[in-house]
Write an enzyme that holds these catalytic residues in place. Structure first.
Site, PDB file in Angstrom:
ATOM      1  N   ASN A  55      35.748 -13.425  28.274  1.00  0.00           N
ATOM      2  CA  ASN A  55      35.857 -13.603  29.376  1.00  0.00           C
ATOM      3  C   ASN A  55      37.151 -12.622  30.142  1.00  0.00           C
ATOM      4  OD1 ASN A  55      38.375 -15.072  29.351  1.00  0.00           O
ATOM      5  ND2 ASN A  55      36.985 -17.129  29.266  1.00  0.00           N
ATOM      6  N   ARG A  56      37.382 -12.561  31.370  1.00  0.00           N
ATOM      7  CA  ARG A  56      38.522 -11.876  31.875  1.00  0.00           C
ATOM      8  C   ARG A  56      39.684 -12.151  31.421  1.00  0.00           C
ATOM      9  NH1 ARG A  56      38.031 -11.733  38.106  1.00  0.00           N
ATOM     10  NH2 ARG A  56      38.313 -14.055  37.801  1.00  0.00           N
ATOM     11  N   ALA A  57      40.033 -13.587  31.251  1.00  0.00           N
ATOM     12  CA  ALA A  57      41.597 -13.908  30.590  1.00  0.00           C
ATOM     13  C   ALA A  57      41.432 -13.604  29.384  1.00  0.00           C
ATOM     14  CB  ALA A  57      41.512 -15.532  30.937  1.00  0.00           C
ATOM     15  N   GLU A  58      40.521 -13.790  28.374  1.00  0.00           N
ATOM     16  CA  GLU A  58      40.323 -13.333  27.017  1.00  0.00           C
ATOM     17  C   GLU A  58      40.712 -11.960  26.900  1.00  0.00           C
ATOM     18  OE1 GLU A  58      37.818 -17.101  25.582  1.00  0.00           O
ATOM     19  OE2 GLU A  58      36.939 -15.261  26.254  1.00  0.00           O
TER      20      GLU A  58
ATOM     21  N   ASP B  22      29.064 -20.632  27.043  1.00  0.00           N
ATOM     22  CA  ASP B  22      27.803 -20.841  26.131  1.00  0.00           C
ATOM     23  C   ASP B  22      26.301 -20.513  26.596  1.00  0.00           C
ATOM     24  OD1 ASP B  22      29.968 -22.358  24.734  1.00  0.00           O
ATOM     25  OD2 ASP B  22      29.473 -24.210  25.708  1.00  0.00           O
TER      26      ASP B  22
END
Length: 313
Positions: A196-199, A264
């Site tokens: 995701n964006r943060a990851e 998920d």
């Protein structure tokens, strides 16, 4: 976008391996503040257990009409029993390793008036012998499946993720990974990674322009020997990077109620589509639609094939 290929989806076979957990919800009413501390008093009126983590990925695959086998770790406790029961009820073929020494990973959420007030986590890293059993089961199951999904929540089940990727590559089975942490070298050789964006920011640093993101994403994809890299960007939609270039789809216009488990659902949709040979761009668009639907639901939820196709229930 073409019509949803329901007949083909029913033939998909997805092997889901990773951190299995139980999402437990206590719903209640808040009418006063505790005299013991400045916290609300929740009078619990209803309890509900749902499959979480890798188990929720498998549950979403089945909801889309596919066949899912789930491999993961549970304890020999009440929560582990709940996961086994819920998996059976959902139509998942569960091949779970039961560890008497460690508890089942459990997330307890307390909600008052549909607002989450508290989350309590129960978890413990697995022992090497348990991981040996996990590896054995993956090796036994791989050949019977079209796609391997690795759902990493950093709880320990994927401590040996490199060996699983190597097994899948040798068997010619594509590997889709939902990553965790900032060390993506452990996922080298996978087919797709879906941060995701943060990851993604953890892995490559913050970007200020789309061209900067593209440059960093393509560099990461090449370094890790990935076929594709998909960055899920919440309200900004999803961006796919392959050797053919960059492809983007805007977020679906849905009211966001709860993002729990949305990743998920996205991963399960991608896996189901790739299992039946859908191109990356089409798989991304269906996954984007599924993610837009599931964030409008409370808690860890699923998206059905009928919902995805836009058919009223």
């Amino acid at each position: 976008m073409n019509a949803l290929p329901l007949d083909a989806m029913a033939r998909s076979r997805v092997l889901v391996v990773g951190d299995v957990m139980l999402d437990r919800y206590w719903f209640g009413e808040v009418e006063r503040i505790s005299p013991e501390a400045p916290v609300p008093v929740v009078r619990v009126a209803r309890r509900e257990d749902r499959l979480g983590g890798a188990a929720n990925v498998a549950r979403n695959v089945v909801a889309l009409g596919g066949h899912a086998t789930l491999i993961g770790l549970v304890g020999t406790d009440e929560a582990g029993g709940s996961i086994s029961r819920l998996a059976t009820e959902a139509g998942i073929q569960a091949d779970l390793v039961a560890d008497a020494e460690n508890p089942t990973t459990l997330k307890l959420r307390v909600l008052g008036r549909q607002q989450q007030l508290l989350r309590v986590d129960f978890e413990q890293a697995p022992e090497p012998a348990t991981l040996d059993d996990l590896d054995t089961r993956v090796a036994q199951q791989l050949a019977q499946h079209d796609v391997l999904v690795l759902s990493d929540y950093a709880k320990g089940a994927l401590s040996r993720v490199q060996s699983m990727i190597a097994m899948a590559r040798k068997a010619g089975v594509p590997v889709l990974v939902d990553p965790k942490g900032d060390d993506y070298t452990r996922y080298r050789g996978a087919t797709l990674v879906t941060p995701n964006r943060a990851e993604m920011q953890e892995a490559v640093g913050r970007w200020t322009t789309e061209s900067q993101l593209t440059e960093r994403a393509q560099k990461l994809r090449e370094e890790l020997d990935l076929e594709a890299l998909l960055v899920t960007r919440s309200e900004q939609g999803m961006t796919l990077f392959t050797a053919a270039g960059r492809s983007h789809v805007d977020a679906q216009a849905h009211e966001v109620f709860d993002v729990s488990g949305a990743g998920d659902t996205v991963l399960a949709t991608l896996a189901t589509m790739r299992a039946i040979g859908q191109p990356w761009n089409d798989a991304m668009r269906w996954a984007n639609r599924a993610g837009g639907i599931v964030v409008g639901k409370l808690g860890t939820s699923i998206v059905t094939a009928a919902e995805l196709a836009g058919v009223s229930q």
